[in-house]
Write a protein that holds these residues in place. Structure first.
Motif, PDB file in Angstrom:
ATOM      1  N   SER A  55       0.823  -1.203   0.000  1.00 50.91           N
ATOM      2  CA  SER A  55       0.000   0.000   0.000  1.00 50.91           C
ATOM      3  C   SER A  55       0.854   1.248   0.000  1.00 50.91           C
ATOM      4  CB  SER A  55      -0.925  -0.004   1.214  1.00 50.91           C
ATOM      5  OG  SER A  55      -0.161  -0.046   2.382  1.00 50.91           O
ATOM      6  N   GLY A  56       2.159   1.065  -0.052  1.00 50.45           N
ATOM      7  CA  GLY A  56       3.009   2.248  -0.136  1.00 50.45           C
ATOM      8  C   GLY A  56       3.297   2.815   1.233  1.00 50.45           C
ATOM      9  N   SER A  57       4.119   3.820   1.268  1.00 49.90           N
ATOM     10  CA  SER A  57       4.512   4.391   2.540  1.00 49.90           C
ATOM     11  C   SER A  57       3.426   5.311   3.060  1.00 49.90           C
ATOM     12  CB  SER A  57       5.797   5.183   2.342  1.00 49.90           C
ATOM     13  OG  SER A  57       6.084   5.892   3.511  1.00 49.90           O
ATOM     14  N   PRO A  58       3.116   5.259   4.385  1.00 51.84           N
ATOM     15  CA  PRO A  58       2.109   6.172   4.932  1.00 51.84           C
ATOM     16  C   PRO A  58       2.668   7.560   5.256  1.00 51.84           C
ATOM     17  CG  PRO A  58       2.817   4.667   6.617  1.00 51.84           C
ATOM     18  CD  PRO A  58       3.533   4.272   5.369  1.00 51.84           C
ATOM     19  N   ILE A  59       3.941   7.760   4.910  1.00 57.91           N
ATOM     20  CA  ILE A  59       4.549   9.070   5.160  1.00 57.91           C
ATOM     21  C   ILE A  59       4.585   9.817   3.837  1.00 57.91           C
ATOM     22  CG2 ILE A  59       6.601  10.247   5.957  1.00 57.91           C
ATOM     23  CD1 ILE A  59       7.286   7.746   7.514  1.00 57.91           C
ATOM     24  N   MET A  60       4.102  11.063   3.835  1.00 52.31           N
ATOM     25  CA  MET A  60       4.064  11.813   2.578  1.00 52.31           C
ATOM     26  C   MET A  60       5.471  12.200   2.150  1.00 52.31           C
ATOM     27  SD  MET A  60       0.981  14.459   2.963  1.00 52.31           S
ATOM     28  CE  MET A  60      -0.655  14.011   3.455  1.00 52.31           C
ATOM     29  N   THR A  61       5.672  12.263   0.834  1.00 55.02           N
ATOM     30  CA  THR A  61       6.959  12.775   0.345  1.00 55.02           C
ATOM     31  C   THR A  61       6.968  14.295   0.508  1.00 55.02           C
ATOM     32  OG1 THR A  61       6.100  13.063  -1.872  1.00 55.02           O
ATOM     33  CG2 THR A  61       7.102  10.945  -1.350  1.00 55.02           C
ATOM     34  N   SER A  62       8.128  14.915   0.338  1.00 55.14           N
ATOM     35  CA  SER A  62       8.219  16.360   0.589  1.00 55.14           C
ATOM     36  C   SER A  62       7.382  17.153  -0.406  1.00 55.14           C
ATOM     37  CB  SER A  62       9.672  16.808   0.555  1.00 55.14           C
ATOM     38  OG  SER A  62      10.327  16.173  -0.508  1.00 55.14           O
ATOM     39  N   ALA A  63       7.285  16.675  -1.636  1.00 52.17           N
ATOM     40  CA  ALA A  63       6.457  17.378  -2.629  1.00 52.17           C
ATOM     41  C   ALA A  63       5.000  17.337  -2.208  1.00 52.17           C
ATOM     42  CB  ALA A  63       6.640  16.728  -3.995  1.00 52.17           C
ATOM     43  N   GLN A  64       4.535  16.148  -1.753  1.00 46.06           N
ATOM     44  CA  GLN A  64       3.147  16.038  -1.323  1.00 46.06           C
ATOM     45  C   GLN A  64       2.903  16.880  -0.080  1.00 46.06           C
ATOM     46  OE1 GLN A  64       3.198  11.820  -0.922  1.00 46.06           O
ATOM     47  NE2 GLN A  64       2.335  11.433  -2.934  1.00 46.06           N
ATOM     48  N   GLN A  65       3.921  16.938   0.802  1.00 44.27           N
ATOM     49  CA  GLN A  65       3.778  17.742   2.016  1.00 44.27           C
ATOM     50  C   GLN A  65       3.585  19.209   1.672  1.00 44.27           C
ATOM     51  OE1 GLN A  65       7.182  15.932   4.382  1.00 44.27           O
ATOM     52  NE2 GLN A  65       6.126  17.125   5.907  1.00 44.27           N
ATOM     53  N   ALA A  66       4.379  19.695   0.698  1.00 41.99           N
ATOM     54  CA  ALA A  66       4.269  21.105   0.296  1.00 41.99           C
ATOM     55  C   ALA A  66       2.879  21.382  -0.236  1.00 41.99           C
ATOM     56  CB  ALA A  66       5.329  21.418  -0.755  1.00 41.99           C
ATOM     57  N   GLU A  67       2.353  20.443  -1.046  1.00 44.50           N
ATOM     58  CA  GLU A  67       1.025  20.650  -1.603  1.00 44.50           C
ATOM     59  C   GLU A  67      -0.029  20.680  -0.507  1.00 44.50           C
ATOM     60  OE1 GLU A  67       0.706  18.009  -5.074  1.00 44.50           O
ATOM     61  OE2 GLU A  67      -1.322  18.822  -5.265  1.00 44.50           O
ATOM     62  N   GLU A  68       0.122  19.804   0.497  1.00 43.53           N
ATOM     63  CA  GLU A  68      -0.826  19.753   1.604  1.00 43.53           C
ATOM     64  C   GLU A  68      -0.830  21.064   2.368  1.00 43.53           C
ATOM     65  OE1 GLU A  68      -3.372  17.438   1.433  1.00 43.53           O
ATOM     66  OE2 GLU A  68      -3.238  17.900   3.556  1.00 43.53           O
ATOM     67  N   GLN A  69       0.381  21.607   2.634  1.00 41.99           N
ATOM     68  CA  GLN A  69       0.433  22.849   3.409  1.00 41.99           C
ATOM     69  C   GLN A  69      -0.155  24.001   2.626  1.00 41.99           C
ATOM     70  OE1 GLN A  69       4.522  22.392   4.542  1.00 41.99           O
ATOM     71  NE2 GLN A  69       3.984  22.422   6.710  1.00 41.99           N
ATOM     72  N   GLU A  70      -0.016  23.952   1.282  1.00 46.72           N
ATOM     73  CA  GLU A  70      -0.688  24.926   0.422  1.00 46.72           C
ATOM     74  C   GLU A  70      -2.189  24.863   0.618  1.00 46.72           C
ATOM     75  OE1 GLU A  70       1.623  27.455  -1.429  1.00 46.72           O
ATOM     76  OE2 GLU A  70      -0.408  27.162  -2.181  1.00 46.72           O
ATOM     77  N   ALA A  71      -2.723  23.620   0.574  1.00 53.69           N
ATOM     78  CA  ALA A  71      -4.166  23.445   0.634  1.00 53.69           C
ATOM     79  C   ALA A  71      -4.719  23.821   2.002  1.00 53.69           C
ATOM     80  CB  ALA A  71      -4.526  21.997   0.294  1.00 53.69           C
ATOM     81  N   GLN A  72      -3.876  23.749   3.035  1.00 58.08           N
ATOM     82  CA  GLN A  72      -4.390  23.986   4.379  1.00 58.08           C
ATOM     83  C   GLN A  72      -4.256  25.442   4.820  1.00 58.08           C
ATOM     84  OE1 GLN A  72      -2.312  21.279   6.865  1.00 58.08           O
ATOM     85  NE2 GLN A  72      -3.832  19.667   6.640  1.00 58.08           N
ATOM     86  N   LYS A  73      -3.808  26.336   3.924  1.00 57.45           N
ATOM     87  CA  LYS A  73      -3.555  27.721   4.356  1.00 57.45           C
ATOM     88  C   LYS A  73      -4.814  28.406   4.849  1.00 57.45           C
ATOM     89  CE  LYS A  73       0.537  29.559   2.254  1.00 57.45           C
ATOM     90  NZ  LYS A  73       0.832  29.152   0.907  1.00 57.45           N
ATOM     91  N   HIS A  74      -6.000  27.969   4.300  1.00 56.60           N
ATOM     92  CA  HIS A  74      -7.222  28.676   4.674  1.00 56.60           C
ATOM     93  C   HIS A  74      -7.725  28.242   6.043  1.00 56.60           C
ATOM     94  CE1 HIS A  74      -8.581  24.887   3.020  1.00 56.60           C
ATOM     95  NE2 HIS A  74      -9.710  25.052   3.676  1.00 56.60           N
ATOM     96  N   LEU A  75      -7.126  27.190   6.637  1.00 55.06           N
ATOM     97  CA  LEU A  75      -7.550  26.736   7.962  1.00 55.06           C
ATOM     98  C   LEU A  75      -6.814  27.516   9.039  1.00 55.06           C
ATOM     99  CD1 LEU A  75      -7.575  22.879   7.549  1.00 55.06           C
ATOM    100  CD2 LEU A  75      -9.517  24.414   7.567  1.00 55.06           C
ATOM    101  N   THR A  76      -7.475  27.659  10.183  1.00 54.73           N
ATOM    102  CA  THR A  76      -6.822  28.386  11.280  1.00 54.73           C
ATOM    103  C   THR A  76      -5.784  27.498  11.949  1.00 54.73           C
ATOM    104  OG1 THR A  76      -8.676  27.687  12.620  1.00 54.73           O
ATOM    105  CG2 THR A  76      -8.707  29.945  11.782  1.00 54.73           C
ATOM    106  N   SER A  77      -6.138  26.227  12.206  1.00 61.57           N
ATOM    107  CA  SER A  77      -5.155  25.322  12.831  1.00 61.57           C
ATOM    108  C   SER A  77      -4.459  24.527  11.744  1.00 61.57           C
ATOM    109  CB  SER A  77      -5.864  24.378  13.795  1.00 61.57           C
ATOM    110  OG  SER A  77      -6.734  23.551  13.071  1.00 61.57           O
ATOM    111  N   VAL A  78      -3.168  24.371  11.882  1.00 62.64           N
ATOM    112  CA  VAL A  78      -2.405  23.622  10.878  1.00 62.64           C
ATOM    113  C   VAL A  78      -1.935  22.325  11.496  1.00 62.64           C
ATOM    114  CG1 VAL A  78      -0.388  23.665   9.393  1.00 62.64           C
ATOM    115  CG2 VAL A  78      -1.671  25.765   9.812  1.00 62.64           C
ATOM    116  N   ASP A  79      -2.508  21.193  11.059  1.00 67.82           N
ATOM    117  CA  ASP A  79      -2.023  19.903  11.555  1.00 67.82           C
ATOM    118  C   ASP A  79      -0.686  19.600  10.891  1.00 67.82           C
ATOM    119  OD1 ASP A  79      -4.762  19.343  12.625  1.00 67.82           O
ATOM    120  OD2 ASP A  79      -5.144  19.334  10.469  1.00 67.82           O
ATOM    121  N   SER A  80       0.041  18.719  11.510  1.00 65.58           N
ATOM    122  CA  SER A  80       1.300  18.303  10.912  1.00 65.58           C
ATOM    123  C   SER A  80       0.997  17.374   9.748  1.00 65.58           C
ATOM    124  CB  SER A  80       2.139  17.584  11.974  1.00 65.58           C
ATOM    125  OG  SER A  80       3.103  16.797  11.347  1.00 65.58           O
TER     126      SER A  80
END
Lengths: 143, 559
Positions: free
Chosen positions: A47-72
């Motif tokens: 099923s692949g690694s459950p840890i996001m790669t750095s590219a996916q992480q960057a995209e996630e943090q982009e998508a979460q900018k509109h939220l007040t709390s930022v999960d890791s």
């Protein structure tokens, strides 16, 4: 993460084969038990690694900018929590659930086989009063 | 074409098994339920098979999606010509072995859940012939194997218990490898649906720029290992003679025909479709794409076929117990089927399909005859048997017809199977396999004549444990079962032309995946492949078009 899983699978297979080649039927039963565990772990690795790669992480943090709390955003979510398909590829954000379904089915099947094998060992012990494989082979040769 | 009656072939044995479990101490009722279940399965599969044989090409595969979930996300249940032939033969063989057991089985053994176990075994077998999903195939194998483990040790004699471990442990190992390989297929391709995998492989073959994923060949060999263990190919055959020696004889008849055939069927289904591909294809003069066969997989299959055919029959000649001879012959006949698969053309696969069904029927008939021999003489040791023809001429006639069908004398069924497979082998350049096949046939004749002359044609010297008249009177179900199976074998032989109509269809469906893919995934599933073929054809044609436009440049408008 997949590397650790691969090493685990290898070690479990080695131990189970060592037990299955042993002298007593009890060891063989334990070996069968561990064999199914090793196979299930290897499917989990698919099923692949459950840890996001750095590219996916960057995209996630982009998508979460509109939220007040930022999960890791380092670990992927299970499918039930991943309801924001901001990514083009949903599997970048959630863990693949299909191998887990395969593993569940395989666990149930090996549980049934294990129950049968253990009952067979008990009946063999009752009939031949031994569980040593050498003596069982001797019995078989005489028949 | 969608037809939801297909799943009844699995539901009928499931319910019959459950009802038999409730009727466990009532002999007549549970036997009736069992016979009804087998007859219903036989009737349904034959009617569906006739329906698809008469249908045109685009309606010749019946598909049923479980739960309404469309492929490739849901599980497909697929009934094509090969599945139909095999399910009908399995139901026939199951009915024969089941009715035979009425005469020879120990009542104590029968009470140990014999009837439900037979039904669950048929459930597993039918599901593995019908399924279109790799993991569902694993589950079907496990159902079948669990029932076979229990049938192997039913009654619990010492001989059975000590020999059962070989079979159980080897199959547990094979199941584990199957599980790993199925997981790896998912990791590599993202799908487990057989039709979807075939479509992906066909797209990779049609596209000259794409290559198969790394590790594909080792995955193919893993699957060959699993199904080879199930089907007793060389060198994974060592469990078979000892295991089939100790079971009750009706169950040996059922196993000998059925279980190894399931292994061969999965190789015939998966390998020409998916795993024997090497990722390339060629465009012939007619413009049709031919998928390449991986040379290493074909070499493995050829070597397996050659050694399985030849070494097994040499092993059979050296035995003195009828049961062991027949068990080892199972392996030798499997070698012929692998020969048909190794050649991998449509005609050879048709021959393999025909051979599978005639082998199931004939082998079961032979094992059941052996059961009657044991009932007459109390032993199956050839040194102690003799004169059975004088005691029981009906059994002799039935055994002789079945034995000569196995050997392959015309006009009996074995001849037509072997003829097509060996002829295709010679046509494809595998003359060495063809010669081994012919020599094996001669040695099979030697072995069958050995049983005939020691057991039947001899002057009477066997121990008379039961009076012949008493045995014949008390075994009417067994004689009925053997007669029906031998008549079926005669029909397969004398009516081979009609049966080959179905088998040729099966071979064509195995060779060209387009029908299978469009039947399961819909009409437009193969469009991508057709587009890629058209592009490749255009690439080979365009140099001429370019030279034409260069002669007349003014005719073209520059964009």
């Amino acid at each position: 993460m997949t590397m650790i899983l691969a090493i685990c699978v290898g070690v479990t297979f080695a131990v189970s084969i060592y037990l299955m080649l042993g002298r007593e039927l009890k060891g063989v039963a334990m070996g069968v038990f561990l064999l199914s565990h090793a196979a299930n772990l290897s499917i989990l690795a698919m099923s692949g690694s459950p840890i996001m790669t750095s590219a996916q992480q960057a995209e996630e943090q982009e998508a979460q900018k509109h939220l007040t709390s930022v999960d890791s955003p380092i670990m992927k979510d299970p499918p039930i929590l991943a309801d924001r398909y901001a990514n083009s590829d949903p599997l970048a954000q959630m863990v693949d659930p299909l191998p887990q379904a395969l593993i569940l089915t395989a666990i149930v099947i090996s549980f049934g086989v294990m129950a049968f094998l253990l009952t067979l060992i008990v009946v063999t012990n009752r009939k031949t009063n031994t569980l040593e494989l050498d003596e069982l082979a001797e019995e078989a040769r005489q028949l | 074409m969608t037809d939801h009656r297909i799943i009844l072939l699995c539901v009928i044995p499931l319910f019959a098994g459950l009802i038999s479990m409730a009727l466990i101490n009532r002999k007549v009722l549970s036997r009736l339920v069992g016979v009804l279940s087998f007859s219903m399965m036989l009737g349904l599969s034959l009617s569906l098979l006739l329906k698809i044989t008469a249908a045109p090409d685009d309606a010749s595969i019946l598909v049923s999606q479980m739960g309404g979930w469309s492929a490739p996300f849901g599980i497909s249940i697929i009934f094509d010509s090969l599945s139909g032939m095999l399910i009908s033969a399995a139901a026939m063989v199951g009915l024969g072995a089941y009715v035979h057991s009425f005469s020879v089985i120990n009542p104590r053994t029968e009470r140990r859940y014999f009837h439900p176990l037979m039904q669950f075994l048929m459930l597993g077998v039918n599901l593995s012939f019908l399924t279109g999903d790799l993991f569902n195939l694993f589950v079907a194998f496990e159902i079948m194997l669990m029932a076979s483990y229990a049938l192997l040790t039913i009654g619990g004699s010492k001989a059975q218990l000590t020999q059962a471990y070989k079979y159980i442990l080897l199959n547990v190992l094979a199941s584990t490898i199957f599980l790993m390989a199925a997981g790896m297929v998912y990791g590599m391709f993202g799908t487990l649906n057989i039709a979807d995998l075939a479509r992906i492989v066909a797209e990779i073959e049609a596209d000259p720029n794409r290559d198969l994923p790394a590790g594909f060949k080792s995955l193919a060999v893993m699957f060959l290992l699993v199904f080879g263990l199930k089907g007793a190919f060389f060198p994974l055959w060592f469990w078979l003679p000892d295991t089939y020696y100790t079971v009750p004889i009706s169950i040996a008849g059922l196993f000998g025909g059925l279980l190894t055939t399931v292994g061969v069927y999965t190789v015939a289904r998966l390998f020409p479709l998916i795993f024997a591909s090497d990722g390339t294809s060629t465009i012939t003069a007619e413009g049709w794409m031919l998928g390449g066969t991986s040379p290493i997989i074909q070499t493995i299959l050829i070597v397996a076929a050659a050694f399985t055919m030849f070494l097994a029959v040499l092993g059979a000649v050296s035995q003195h117990h009828v049961r062991r001879i027949l068990s080892v012959h199972v392996i030798s006949q499997v070698g012929y089927m692998v020969f048909g698969i190794a050649v991998m053309t449509g005609n050879a696969l048709a021959g393999c399909a025909f051979y599978m069904i005639q082998h199931m029927v004939v082998k079961c008939a032979l094992f059941l005859c052996c059961g009657m021999m044991e009932k007459h003489a109390g032993t199956d040791d050839l040194d102690k048997l003799g004169g059975l023809l004088k005691r029981d001429w009906k059994l002799g006639v039935l055994f002789f017809i079945a034995a000569m069908s196995l050997v392959g004398l015309p006009p009996l069924s074995g001849f037509f199977g072997k003829m097509v497979i060996i002829r295709e082998g010679f046509a494809e350049g595998m003359w060495y396999l063809g010669i081994i096949g012919l020599v094996t046939g001669a040695i099979t004749l030697l072995s069958m004549l050995k049983i005939w002359s020691y057991g039947y044609w001899n002057p009477d010297q066997a121990p008379v444990t039961n009076k012949p008249e008493a045995v014949m009177a008390s075994s009417k179900p067994a004689y009925a079962a053997i007669t029906v199976l031998v008549v079926c074998a005669l029909f397969l032989g004398l009516g081979a032309e009609a049966v080959y109509k179905v088998a040729n269809r099966a071979g064509a469906q195995l060779e060209n995946p387009q029908q299978y893919i469009t039947a399961v995934l819909g009409e437009d599933a193969y469009d991508e492949v057709n587009k890629l073929i058209a592009e490749r054809e255009a690439d080979t044609v365009s140099p001429d078009a370019e030279s034409l436009t260069m002669i007349e440049p003014e005719a073209e408008d520059k964009p």
